[in-house]
Scaffold this active site. Structure first.
Site, mmCIF file in Angstrom:
data_model
loop_
_atom_site.group_PDB
_atom_site.id
_atom_site.type_symbol
_atom_site.label_atom_id
_atom_site.label_comp_id
_atom_site.label_asym_id
_atom_site.label_seq_id
_atom_site.Cartn_x
_atom_site.Cartn_y
_atom_site.Cartn_z
ATOM 1 N N ALA A 1 78.230 -10.499 -9.183
ATOM 2 C CA ALA A 1 79.157 -9.550 -8.563
ATOM 3 C C ALA A 1 78.488 -8.819 -7.405
ATOM 4 O O ALA A 1 79.086 -8.612 -6.348
ATOM 5 C CB ALA A 1 79.668 -8.540 -9.597
ATOM 6 N N ARG B 1 87.781 -6.245 -4.797
ATOM 7 C CA ARG B 1 87.191 -5.110 -4.088
ATOM 8 C C ARG B 1 88.014 -4.894 -2.828
ATOM 9 O O ARG B 1 88.369 -5.856 -2.164
ATOM 10 C CB ARG B 1 85.749 -5.458 -3.731
ATOM 11 N N CYS C 1 77.736 -7.526 -12.926
ATOM 12 C CA CYS C 1 76.659 -8.508 -13.047
ATOM 13 C C CYS C 1 76.044 -8.826 -11.683
ATOM 14 O O CYS C 1 76.539 -8.423 -10.639
ATOM 15 C CB CYS C 1 77.179 -9.781 -13.707
ATOM 16 N N HIS D 1 72.351 -7.485 -5.155
ATOM 17 C CA HIS D 1 72.196 -6.968 -3.789
ATOM 18 C C HIS D 1 70.891 -7.484 -3.203
ATOM 19 O O HIS D 1 70.847 -7.965 -2.073
ATOM 20 C CB HIS D 1 72.121 -5.442 -3.770
HETATM 21 FE FE1 CFM Z 1 76.657 0.797 -2.241
HETATM 22 FE FE2 CFM Z 1 77.984 1.924 -3.930
HETATM 23 FE FE3 CFM Z 1 77.384 -0.671 -4.138
HETATM 24 FE FE4 CFM Z 1 79.101 0.244 -2.238
HETATM 25 FE FE5 CFM Z 1 81.260 -0.290 -3.826
HETATM 26 FE FE6 CFM Z 1 80.052 1.409 -5.461
HETATM 27 FE FE7 CFM Z 1 79.521 -1.157 -5.692
HETATM 28 MO MO1 CFM Z 1 81.860 -0.270 -6.357
HETATM 29 S S1 CFM Z 1 78.328 2.162 -1.894
HETATM 30 S S2 CFM Z 1 77.524 -1.206 -2.147
HETATM 31 S S3 CFM Z 1 81.144 -0.254 -1.661
HETATM 32 S S4 CFM Z 1 76.142 1.039 -4.344
HETATM 33 S S5 CFM Z 1 82.037 1.379 -4.777
HETATM 34 S S6 CFM Z 1 78.899 3.314 -5.241
HETATM 35 S S7 CFM Z 1 79.798 0.240 -7.216
HETATM 36 S S8 CFM Z 1 81.329 -2.033 -5.015
HETATM 37 S S9 CFM Z 1 77.694 -2.267 -5.654
#
Ligand code: CFM
Length: 538
Positions: A61, A92, A58, A191
């Site tokens: 997260a 994480r 989500c 993000h």
């Molecule tokens: Fe970038 Fe990722 Fe992500 Fe990531 Fe991660 Fe991920 Fe993620 Mo899990 S590199 S920041 S450190 S998009 S592994 S493939 S899914 S937490 S949001």
């Protein structure tokens, strides 16, 4: 026999109702390049079909867990019912290392306002204020971040006004995030929200000049399993100064001073390209796409950084570091190739690693038969060149797009236009990211937001030697007799970045794909069925 990807696609779609199948068809693509080299279009960053089991997380997260979570000295408070905080606590594997025993590290704490019925009915701002004051009295942090969970948006609590008041009252930086879980279609929205607020409230708030020669920020590196420690060590040995990482092993002070860097090196494009673009607009810091996953990618990235600074001594040092590291890497590659060459893998991970980890598999001689992201956008699949044609739908419009202008007093072009053109023509990914599909083989299946039903079918049809995903998929995959490597947390392994990380990865995958244990997997009921059949037969 090699499965025909078109038949596989048709078979997956056949299970869905007509309308769903029609929409879903746009997210399942056979990677077939056109004569001009262009890859097929894929639909991405759209809502998951209700009823499907998705791998996604989500918005909360993505904001609290992914982008801000790895920063050790920003105190994070989750405004919401206790579950959101509790289940996002230490899930994480982002590691951190304080410089001294006195330095703050709040990563191990879980702070929540623990919303109850009373707050849902009468509002939760009062409780939030009290929580911020209590947290401040306990920890005296430099900064406090407040994260909104779903009910905050539903009842209309204003976390930003609470943050403003508290900032004034406590005299420290306090900022809030409207990262309610339901915003957007996945954690990707989180993000963007995190990037906006970091940029608005933290980046550029410390004007201390930095005297070092080769100053960079590393963007989109989160220190999972200690990756950042490996990269930090490499950069240091090359003589490159890392001002700030967004946000693996990071601190508040480093973010605040990050506009003093002369280059932004972007690892995970999906999660942080917003900060790179905004810093360029406001401060004039160019960005390049790098990849410290895979030995070849690491060497190339270090070379590109050196090329950017155009310094003979730096170039020489970088070459020395690369050659020091490569001997052992090549020896290990040679060894694992004898056992892994030709084996197959599938990667369905996040918004970045489904691509970056393909390099590591290629270095082992392994083949990727299918891959996809959970929440990436079209540019992560097809390359940034498609950005002008990406449709902005209602879900994306929900997320604030900051209007950023050049800071007239602080804007400083780091390189002349000629320099930039030269860099671009010499193969440095300046302001550019190629995407996953151009790097994949013809005929590979590319699936966006893989549904669990499809996971099971892919395993049956392709029987890959290893499947890379996360904890939600891991045991379902292994019950099918196929090893699952977690590429989010690395299980308990890692680091996998840099040269040392590459060696770790080769060894781990070699071990996983060559063990005989999986051929012995049989569920108890399958054995019982056999017994029952025997009984009937006799
Ligand atoms: Fe970038 Fe990722 Fe992500 Fe990531 Fe991660 Fe991920 Fe993620 Mo899990 S590199 S920041 S450190 S998009 S592994 S493939 S899914 S937490 S949001």
């Amino acid at each position: 026999m090699k499965p025909n990807p078109h038949t596989v696609k048709d078979e997956l779609l056949a299970a869905y109702p007509k309308k769903t199948a029609r929409k879903r068809a746009e997210q399942i693509v056979v990677n077939e390049r056109r004569a001009d080299g262009a890859v097929p279009e894929i639909k991405a960053n759209v809502r998951t079909t209700p009823g499907a089991i998705t791998q996604r997380g989500c918005t909360y997260a993505g904001c609290k867990g992914v982008v801000i979570g790895p920063t050790r000295d920003i105190l994070s408070i989750t405004h919401g019912p206790i579950g959101c905080g509790f289940y996002s606590w230490l899930t994480r594997r982002n590691q951190t290392r304080t410089e001294g025993p006195e330095d703050a590290n709040y990563i191990t704490y879980c702070l929540s306002t623990d919303m109850q019925d009373e707050q849902i009915v009468f509002g939760g701002e009062k409780k939030l204020r009290a929580a911020v004051e209590e947290a401040y009295a306990l920890f005296h942090p430099k900064a406090i971040a407040i994260f909104s969970t779903c009910p905050v948006g539903l009842i209309g609590d204003d976390v930003h006004s609470v943050a403003r008041d508290m900032k004034e009252k406590l005299g420290i930086n306090v900022f809030g995030f409207s990262c309610e879980g339901y915003k957007g279609v996945s954690q990707s929205a989180g993000h963007h929200i995190a990037n906006n607020q970091l940029f608005k409230h933290v980046v550029g708030t410390d004007e201390t000049p930095r005297p070092e020669k080769f100053k960079i920020n590393l963007l989109g590196e989160y220190n999972i399993g200690g990756d950042a420690f490996v990269i930090e060590d490499l950069l240091e040995r090359c003589g490159i100064t890392l001002i700030s990482t967004f946000s693996g092993n990071s601190t508040y002070a480093a973010f605040a001073n990050s506009h003093m860097a002369d280059l932004n090196a972007v690892m995970c494009h999906r999660s942080i390209n917003y900060v790179a673009e905004m810093m360029e607009k406001k401060f004039g810091i160019p960005w390049i796409k790098v990849n410290f996953v895979g030995a070849e990618g690491t060497a190339k990235s270090l070379r590109h950084i050196a090329q950017y600074f155009k310094d003979a001594e730096l170039i020489e040092r970088v070459e020395k570091v690369i050659s020091d590291e490569m001997t052992e890497v090549l020896e290990m590659q040679f060894e694992v190739r004898s056992r892994c060459e030709g084996k197959t893998a599938m990667l369905f991970v996040g918004g970045s690693r489904a691509h970056s980890y393909q390099t590591l598999f290629a270095e082992m001689g392994m083949k990727i038969v299918a891959a996809g992201y959970e929440f990436a956008h079209r540019d992560d699949y097809e390359g940034r060149r498609v950005l002008p044609t990406v449709k902005v739908d209602a879900d994306s419009r929900n997320i604030e797009e900051l209007e950023v202008h050049r800071d007239e007093t602080r804007y400083l072009p780091r390189r002349g236009p000629d320099d930039l053109v030269q860099l671009q023509t010499s193969g440095v990914n300046l302001h550019d990211y190629q995407g996953m599909m151009p790097d994949m083989e013809e005929g590979a299946l590319v699936i966006d937001d893989l549904y669990h039903f499809e996971t099971e079918r892919l395993l049956e049809i392709y029987k890959p030697d290893v499947f890379c995903a996360g904890i939600k998929e891991k045991y379902a995959v292994q019950k099918a007799g196929i090893p699952c490597k977690q590429l989010h947390s690395y299980d308990s392994g890692g680091p996998y970045a840099g040269f040392r990380g590459a060696i770790n990865f080769y060894k781990e995958i070699d071990r996983m794909v060559n063990t005989k244990i999986w051929s012995h997997v049989q569920a108890p009921w399958e054995a019982e069925e056999e017994l029952a059949d025997d009984a009937i037969a006799s």
